[in-house]
Design an enzyme around this catalytic site. Structure first.
Site, mmCIF file in Angstrom:
data_model
loop_
_atom_site.group_PDB
_atom_site.id
_atom_site.type_symbol
_atom_site.label_atom_id
_atom_site.label_comp_id
_atom_site.label_asym_id
_atom_site.label_seq_id
_atom_site.Cartn_x
_atom_site.Cartn_y
_atom_site.Cartn_z
ATOM 1 N N GLY A 138 0.799 -1.221 0.000
ATOM 2 C CA GLY A 138 0.000 0.000 0.000
ATOM 3 C C GLY A 138 0.829 1.266 0.000
ATOM 4 N N GLU A 377 13.299 3.808 -7.786
ATOM 5 C CA GLU A 377 14.025 4.985 -7.284
ATOM 6 C C GLU A 377 13.221 6.271 -7.494
ATOM 7 O OE1 GLU A 377 17.566 5.052 -5.787
ATOM 8 O OE2 GLU A 377 16.436 3.244 -5.398
#
Length: 400
Positions: A138, A377
């Site tokens: 989540g 990233e």
């Protein structure tokens, strides 16, 4: 801006190129098909890289060396580990991105340790292969949504939660885990912990089947009352927003690095496509692009985009080496290179026609591999958001 690559970097670049061509490329398709099989050939490459780092730690390439640049006492500048690592990574990904991600002791977790660990921690974790675990079912781009917790208990922190998409999560010796000391406090309470495999309560849930970078294992890991020594917390244990900023500084070093991953695979695609079209196209950089054929003009445009992304990454790495704040530049380089990598590799598949779409060529594999480089990233959208906040002088609450 001096656009010449420092001479001291050239041996590393040349060696990485040779590894890419002679070690990575010949086995690239094999491990793309044999997902989750560990490429044992990488152990030798990693050992050589370790030896190079030990022999010249001031100018070494590898994730464990990032974040260590210093301004010289004479006021001059330094071209150091961040730029060296970026240039080496670019060449490795010219061979195979998945192999670089699967390289022992060169994980993004190693870059995190190098960026924020104390001297004692650097010594204690020296030689360890560290993966990095941030994403949760989540919580992806929104770090404040992290729900893995770390509760203080005597000389330990007790971790509970689940992490997904952990690159090299199974093969690494340890994992740098982002967890919250108190989820109610948001980002300020998020800290990173080094958790070594074998620690009770840390379990491998599964390995993911992926679109690309199949040579790299991507794991889901659960933590159930996993007790981690207090000294394994990286950085300041105090709960404050400045502390979270220190955790995020890891990305200032790793985002230019990931940008160079994308540049490496894009470079491979460009060069191979030029070779495949060489009989049909006479490359002439002296004539206006409007006078070129459609395919030729497209190649020129892609090369220009690649060049722009390359120098943005070099600037961000150079700033990191000289301890200059580069958060904006790191995000700019990652956003640009991630987008260029996707664009170039997919367009090269298109230009090569049916050859580019089959497994007879690595072009289709490079196109698959490139997609993740625009996602992990920090996604393309998140990078743009970070840049906008800095340019406009707005906080994360003011601009979402």
């Amino acid at each position: 801006m001096n656009i010449e690559i420092p001479k001291k970097f050239k041996p590393v670049i040349n060696n990485a190129r040779q590894v890419a061509l002679n070690t990575f490329r010949p086995i690239s398709r094999k491990y793309d098909r044999a997902e989750h099989q560990r490429p044992k050939e990488l152990d030798m490459v990693a050992s050589v890289l370790d030896g190079f780092n030990e022999g010249d730690p001031a100018n070494s390439a590898g994730a464990s060396q990032t974040g260590k640049g210093k301004v010289q006492e004479d006021g001059g500048v330094k071209n150091g580990a961040n730029m060296m690592t970026c240039l080496g990574a670019l060449e490795f990904c010219y061979g195979d991105t998945g192999f670089l991600l699967a390289m022992p002791r060169q994980g993004l977790g190693n870059a995190a340790i190098a960026a924020v660990a104390t001297d004692e921690q650097l010594e204690r974790f020296k030689g360890k292969w560290a993966a990095m675990a941030i994403t949760e079912p989540g919580a992806g781009s929104d770090s404040a949504a992290i729900r893995t917790t770390a509760k203080e208990d005597g000389d330990h922190y007790v971790l509970n939660g689940e992490k997904i998409y952990v690159t090299s999560g199974e093969r690494a010796d340890c994992v740098v885990v982002w967890a919250s000391l108190d989820p109610k406090l948001g980002r300020a309470a998020i800290k990173s912990f080094v958790v070594e495999w074998g620690t009770p309560g840390m379990e491998l849930a599964r390995l993911e089947k992926k679109l690309g970078i199949r040579a790299s294992d991507t794991a889901a890991i659960t933590f159930n009352d996993c007790r981690v020594p207090k000294e394994n917390l990286l950085g300041n244990p105090e709960v404050d927003t400045k502390g979270f900023g220190g955790v995020m500084e890891t990305f200032d070093n790793t985002r230019p690095l990931v940008a160079c991953f994308a540049l490496g695979v894009a470079k491979a695609s460009l060069e191979r496509t030029r070779e495949l079209l060489s009989e049909a196209i006479e490359y002439d950089y002296g004539k206006p692009v409007d006078n070129a054929s459609a395919a030729e003009a497209e190649l020129y445009r892609m090369e220009a985009e690649w060049e722009a992304a390359y120098w943005l990454a070099m600037k961000a790495a150079w700033m990191a080496d000289n301890k200059q704040s580069n958060s904006v530049e790191a995000s700019i380089s990652k956003a640009k290179a991630g987008r260029v990598g996707n664009y170039v590799t997919l367009k090269c598949v298109e230009l090569a026609g049916s050859i580019g779409y089959t497994e007879d060529e690595l072009l289709e594999k490079w196109a698959r591999d490139s997609k993740i480089l625009d996602i992990f990233e920090g996604t393309q959208q998140i990078q743009k958001l970070i840049i906008a906040r800095r340019v406009l002088g707005l906080t994360s609450k003011e601009l979402k």
